[in-house]
Design an enzyme around this catalytic site. Structure first.
Site, mmCIF file in Angstrom:
data_model
loop_
_atom_site.group_PDB
_atom_site.id
_atom_site.type_symbol
_atom_site.label_atom_id
_atom_site.label_comp_id
_atom_site.label_asym_id
_atom_site.label_seq_id
_atom_site.Cartn_x
_atom_site.Cartn_y
_atom_site.Cartn_z
ATOM 1 N N GLU A 250 0.852 -1.195 0.000
ATOM 2 C CA GLU A 250 0.000 0.000 0.000
ATOM 3 C C GLU A 250 0.882 1.237 0.000
ATOM 4 O O GLU A 250 1.869 1.310 0.741
ATOM 5 C CB GLU A 250 -0.909 0.002 1.236
ATOM 6 C CG GLU A 250 -1.744 1.271 1.393
ATOM 7 C CD GLU A 250 -2.625 1.233 2.636
ATOM 8 O OE1 GLU A 250 -3.052 0.127 3.036
ATOM 9 O OE2 GLU A 250 -2.893 2.319 3.217
ATOM 10 N N GLU A 255 -2.536 11.237 3.547
ATOM 11 C CA GLU A 255 -3.589 11.010 4.524
ATOM 12 C C GLU A 255 -3.580 12.171 5.511
ATOM 13 O O GLU A 255 -2.527 12.704 5.845
ATOM 14 C CB GLU A 255 -3.367 9.716 5.301
ATOM 15 C CG GLU A 255 -3.561 8.446 4.516
ATOM 16 C CD GLU A 255 -3.357 7.222 5.384
ATOM 17 O OE1 GLU A 255 -4.354 6.576 5.756
ATOM 18 O OE2 GLU A 255 -2.186 6.933 5.698
#
Length: 372
Positions: A250, A255
């Site tokens: 990932e 974020e």
């Protein structure tokens, strides 16, 4: 002759006295204020209410214009503080004048974006990256210029997933929470009851449609804000169905976890499997002022066979060497995921300070790769 002399002397002294009354320093020079700071704060409980706090040297009073009316009467303040409640959403310019006298003053301006009662306001300012790079081809892009999401490139992932999408998230993902407006992708998180969930949002992916290995990715976006909001622009290994997470790898390009004191920070992270054990590597970057909800920023990743490097507005803040054998996940193809989660193990749940709806606004996503 003597009479004339006395008259001239009187006039001279009178003028000297008048000039002396307007002096603001010992040497007869008017001192102009120097503005040291201007803080603009939007109320957490009332997004229509904006407070300005200015500080300046050599100041006797302030005139503060909030920019909502053409023929505005300024708020006069002796301590540099003033509050205004806006009547509609919009982008406004606040002007602060620090005065020594009515005629001697210094002016500075600040921009503020006000969103009321869930209105959508798209910021007009922010960082942009070029549409071309030397030695690279633009291999895929979405400028979101249509009237609906291009389902040839994107798929909606809906529902609550397993264990709240693996993170104990609270939202139900729906396609209805995605829209295109003014050439922008809008993902909206709402506080509403649907299928047993108290919140709704959207999650879109390019799995099986647009998948990439290596290159430069630029994503220009405005982030939501508020306790419990968790926007993400990220990538997952295309083999995720056979090599389950974290074996598929990932890459989190960006974020952010909402909440006071956290909305000025974004994180860049990779997750992988290290000999059967979960592993990750992360760093973050923090704005000098404001939050990532104030204007557009560009979240970039440069991915080569040797490294993955993260940037915000072309400023590097993280890099990882991906050549060790244990990081082989990052030598394979990945696809994009854009989503706004509500709640979860990292951000925690929304609280009374969280205002809904909240939106992530994406201007473009562009993928560049080295020319053959």
């Amino acid at each position: 002759m003597k009479k004339h002399t006395m008259s001239f002397a009187f006039i001279y002294l009178a003028l000297l006295g008048m000039i002396g009354c307007s002096k603001d320093s010992d040497d007869g020079v008017v001192l102009y204020p120097e503005i040291q700071s201007i803080d603009v704060t939007i109320s957490v409980t009332n997004p229509a209410e904006v407070t300005v706090q200015a500080k300046a040297t050599a100041v006797n009073f302030y005139n503060i214009y909030f920019g909502e009316a053409a023929n505005e009467t300024p708020v006069r303040s002796t301590d540099g503080k003033a509050t205004h409640t806006y009547s509609k959403s919009g982008n406004y310019t606040i002007k602060v004048q620090a005065h020594t006298t009515d005629q001697a003053f210094t002016t500075e301006s600040r921009d503020v974006s006000v969103t009321l009662s869930g209105d959508l306001v798209i910021p007009t300012k922010g960082y942009e990256t070029p549409a071309t790079y030397a030695g690279m081809d633009l291999v895929w892009q979405d400028e979101f210029s249509g009237t609906a999401l291009n389902t040839a490139d994107w798929t909606f992932e809906t529902g609550t997933g397993q264990d709240g999408w693996g993170n104990n998230e609270l939202q139900y993902y729906r396609s209805e929470n995605t829209s295109l407006t003014e050439g922008k992708l809008i993902i909206t998180a709402k506080k509403e009851t649907f299928q047993g969930s108290q919140y709704t949002s959207s999650r879109i992916v390019t799995a099986g449609k647009q998948e990439f290995r290596y290159g430069r990715v630029d994503i220009r976006a405005v982030l939501p804000k508020g306790q419990g909001l968790w926007p993400a622009l990220w990538m997952l290994g295309a083999n995720y169905q056979t090599d389950t997470w974290p074996k598929c790898g990932e890459i989190d390009i960006m974020e952010m976890v909402g909440g006071a004191g956290r909305e000025n920070t974004v994180h860049g992270t990779v997750h992988w499997d290290a000999a059967g054990e979960y592993a990750s590597y992360t760093k973050h970057t923090t704005l000098a002022s404001g939050t990532y909800a104030d204007e557009f920023h560009v979240y970039s990743m440069v991915w080569t066979p040797q490294t993955i490097t993260w940037y915000v507005d072309d400023k590097q803040f993280n890099v990882i060497d991906t050549t060790p054998e244990g990081l082989s996940e990052f030598q394979k193809e990945f696809f994009f995921i854009f989503n706004v989660a509500v709640g979860g193990r990292w951000p925690g749940s929304p609280d009374g300070t969280t205002l809904f709806p909240q939106r992530m606004i994406v201007d473009y996503v562009r993928v560049f790769q080295q020319k053959p």
